[in-house]
Design a protein around this motif. Structure first.
Motif, PDB file in Angstrom:
ATOM      1  N   ASP A 102      44.703  38.184  43.293  1.00 54.09           N
ATOM      2  CA  ASP A 102      45.585  39.360  43.221  1.00 54.09           C
ATOM      3  C   ASP A 102      45.505  40.128  44.548  1.00 54.09           C
ATOM      4  O   ASP A 102      46.532  40.508  45.124  1.00 54.09           O
ATOM      5  CB  ASP A 102      45.160  40.250  42.044  1.00 54.09           C
ATOM      6  CG  ASP A 102      46.169  41.351  41.742  1.00 54.09           C
ATOM      7  OD1 ASP A 102      47.359  41.176  42.073  1.00 54.09           O
ATOM      8  OD2 ASP A 102      45.771  42.376  41.158  1.00 54.09           O
TER       9      ASP A 102
ATOM     10  N   HIS B 265      48.512  40.854  47.135  1.00 53.57           N
ATOM     11  CA  HIS B 265      48.869  42.209  47.593  1.00 53.57           C
ATOM     12  C   HIS B 265      48.987  42.244  49.115  1.00 53.57           C
ATOM     13  O   HIS B 265      49.952  42.778  49.672  1.00 53.57           O
ATOM     14  CB  HIS B 265      47.791  43.220  47.180  1.00 53.57           C
ATOM     15  CG  HIS B 265      47.705  43.448  45.716  1.00 53.57           C
ATOM     16  ND1 HIS B 265      46.568  43.908  45.101  1.00 53.57           N
ATOM     17  CD2 HIS B 265      48.619  43.271  44.731  1.00 53.57           C
ATOM     18  CE1 HIS B 265      46.800  44.004  43.799  1.00 53.57           C
ATOM     19  NE2 HIS B 265      48.020  43.621  43.560  1.00 53.57           N
TER      20      HIS B 265
ATOM     21  N   HIS C 262      54.980  39.353  42.750  1.00 51.37           N
ATOM     22  CA  HIS C 262      54.693  40.357  41.716  1.00 51.37           C
ATOM     23  C   HIS C 262      55.879  40.564  40.781  1.00 51.37           C
ATOM     24  O   HIS C 262      55.699  40.745  39.580  1.00 51.37           O
ATOM     25  CB  HIS C 262      54.252  41.681  42.351  1.00 51.37           C
ATOM     26  CG  HIS C 262      52.781  41.735  42.607  1.00 51.37           C
ATOM     27  ND1 HIS C 262      52.194  41.103  43.661  1.00 51.37           N
ATOM     28  CD2 HIS C 262      51.772  42.308  41.895  1.00 51.37           C
ATOM     29  CE1 HIS C 262      50.888  41.292  43.612  1.00 51.37           C
ATOM     30  NE2 HIS C 262      50.600  42.018  42.545  1.00 51.37           N
TER      31      HIS C 262
ATOM     32  N   HIS D  11      46.863  38.858  35.299  1.00 49.63           N
ATOM     33  CA  HIS D  11      47.826  39.132  36.373  1.00 49.63           C
ATOM     34  C   HIS D  11      47.520  38.321  37.646  1.00 49.63           C
ATOM     35  O   HIS D  11      48.420  37.783  38.290  1.00 49.63           O
ATOM     36  CB  HIS D  11      47.787  40.639  36.648  1.00 49.63           C
ATOM     37  CG  HIS D  11      48.519  41.070  37.858  1.00 49.63           C
ATOM     38  ND1 HIS D  11      49.884  40.944  37.987  1.00 49.63           N
ATOM     39  CD2 HIS D  11      48.083  41.625  39.022  1.00 49.63           C
ATOM     40  CE1 HIS D  11      50.253  41.411  39.174  1.00 49.63           C
ATOM     41  NE2 HIS D  11      49.182  41.824  39.816  1.00 49.63           N
TER      42      HIS D  11
ATOM     43  N   ASN E 295      49.971  35.545  39.488  1.00 56.76           N
ATOM     44  CA  ASN E 295      50.298  35.607  40.923  1.00 56.76           C
ATOM     45  C   ASN E 295      49.949  34.298  41.621  1.00 56.76           C
ATOM     46  O   ASN E 295      50.732  33.754  42.405  1.00 56.76           O
ATOM     47  CB  ASN E 295      49.502  36.721  41.609  1.00 56.76           C
ATOM     48  CG  ASN E 295      50.084  38.098  41.361  1.00 56.76           C
ATOM     49  OD1 ASN E 295      51.252  38.225  41.044  1.00 56.76           O
ATOM     50  ND2 ASN E 295      49.255  39.108  41.506  1.00 56.76           N
TER      51      ASN E 295
HETATM   52 FE   LIG Z   1      48.799  42.814  41.683  1.00 57.22          FE
END
Ligand SMILES: [Fe+2]
Length: 393
Positions: free
Chosen positions: A205, A209, A273, A287, A291
């Protein structure tokens, strides 16, 4: 709120912004949590956490520091992965009933996002779905201190919260200046209790990002250094953190998460996302894993729209790109991502998690409307989004 209205909120007259909370980083940072809550004017604290944090002892540790400052407190711990709207409502009920005046979140993205939701309703009232979209939160939230325990989501330093609408099984993205926490206490020692699986998922994650912020249409000279440094740190530390949980690697990942959070809070995210949110809402999968599975398909399609920056990402991952053209270096990133997820033992496709093609049209429609899609390096038609999902099956 229409997508064009959201776009003008995000990209207001081409003006750019950069905002971060106060950050206290280092071994023992958690011990400052009582002092911070008190410094923000708190007398009665709502502590938001989850059962996993309680089990490993971090709640007891937190309460000890609150008691040391003679603070009253009440704990809300009914938080799960992919936090739900009704949990936010339960939490705000407790906050108001106990007349709390400060919120402390201890945990990963789920407790922190739940705490943000509670904070929104505590001062803005109504339902959490009223605040979906961009800058819908009008009134300032109560003072808020975060102690992140996962080094992944960066939620402690962002103006994002993602809450699942339990009836529609849909994730709501709330992006608002007003929900930035006041203080983040980043303590690498707290990461020692993370499981390897969680380190892998939250690490991906973080990587997503940083990558999406770096190629975002809103990236700029104040976000880029944090994004690219975060990618360097992930390349250096994530696999070691997953395999050995050394203090050095956990500390590296704590900074990586922090810098990725700072970058994406200000530059926003992208198609990975946007596509991951519907998967999490419908199937309740982690999550970071959503991703991770979507990354190769989206990056492959995005590459041509930001060749130079993707090439720089490949170099940041430790690849010698000096003898490659920018295009070669950019395409090499696909191999690097594949190697990283394989090293972390993460699933490569959704089908291995029992996810089939039935919901692709529904998910594609939701992904196209997601705020994160607005800052992707290119725009996708509905059919192209469906194709991206099919590639990840
Ligand atoms: Fe995220």
């Amino acid at each position: 709120m229409t997508q064009s209205a959201q776009q003008s909120e995000i990209c207001d007259d081409s003006l750019l912004k950069f905002e971060v909370p106060e950050i206290i980083h280092g071994h023992g940072a958690l011990s400052k949590i009582g002092q911070c809550a008190k410094r923000l004017g708190g007398e009665c604290v709502l502590v938001v956490t989850d059962p996993g944090i309680i089990e490993v002892g971090w709640l007891d540790e937190t309460l000890k520091y609150l008691e040391k400052e003679d603070l009253k407190y009440v704990v809300y711990d009914n938080v799960v992965t992919n936090p739900r709207d009704f949990q936010v409502e339960e939490g705000v009920g407790l906050y108001l009933a106990k007349k709390c005046d400060v919120i402390v979140a201890v945990g990963g993205g789920s407790p922190i996002d739940t705490a943000k939701g509670i904070a929104i309703l505590a001062s803005n009232h109504g339902c959490i779905s009223d605040y979906e979209g961009c800058n819908q939160v009008v009134h300032p939230i109560p003072p808020m201190v975060c102690a992140p325990t996962t080094a992944g989501t960066g939620a402690d330093v962002t103006q994002f919260a993602v809450i699942t609408n339990s009836q529609r099984k849909m994730k709501m993205t709330i992006l608002s200046r007003a929900i930035m926490p006041d203080i983040s206490l980043v303590d690498p020692l707290v990461l020692q209790t993370k499981s390897p699986e969680l380190i892998a998922a939250t690490g991906m994650d973080t990587f997503t990002h940083a990558l999406e912020a770096y190629v975002s249409s809103l990236s700029w000279p104040l976000t880029d250094p944090h994004a690219i440094h975060s990618i360097e740190l992930v390349a250096k530390h994530l696999v070691n953190a997953f395999r050995y949980r050394t203090i050095e690697s956990l500390e590296g990942m704590s900074i990586a998460s922090l810098e990725a959070g700072i970058a994406f809070s200000n530059a926003i995210l992208g198609a990975v996302h946007a596509l991951a949110h519907p998967v999490g809402g419908l199937y309740d999968i982690h999550h970071g894993i959503a991703n991770s599975i979507l990354l190769p398909a989206v990056v492959r399609e995005n590459l041509e729209h930001s060749i130079e920056k993707y090439a720089q990402v490949t170099a940041a991952m430790g690849v010698d790109t000096s003898k490659m053209t920018s295009r070669q270096a950019a395409y090499r990133l696909l191999e690097e991502i594949e190697n990283l997820t394989a090293d972390l033992g993460l699933p490569a496709k959704f089908s291995s998690l029992g996810i089939g093609p039935d919901d692709i049209p529904l998910m594609a429609g939701l992904a196209q409307q997601d705020i994160c899609m607005l800052t992707n390096p290119c725009r996708y038609e509905l059919e192209e989004i469906e194709q991206l999902y099919r590639e990840a099956l």
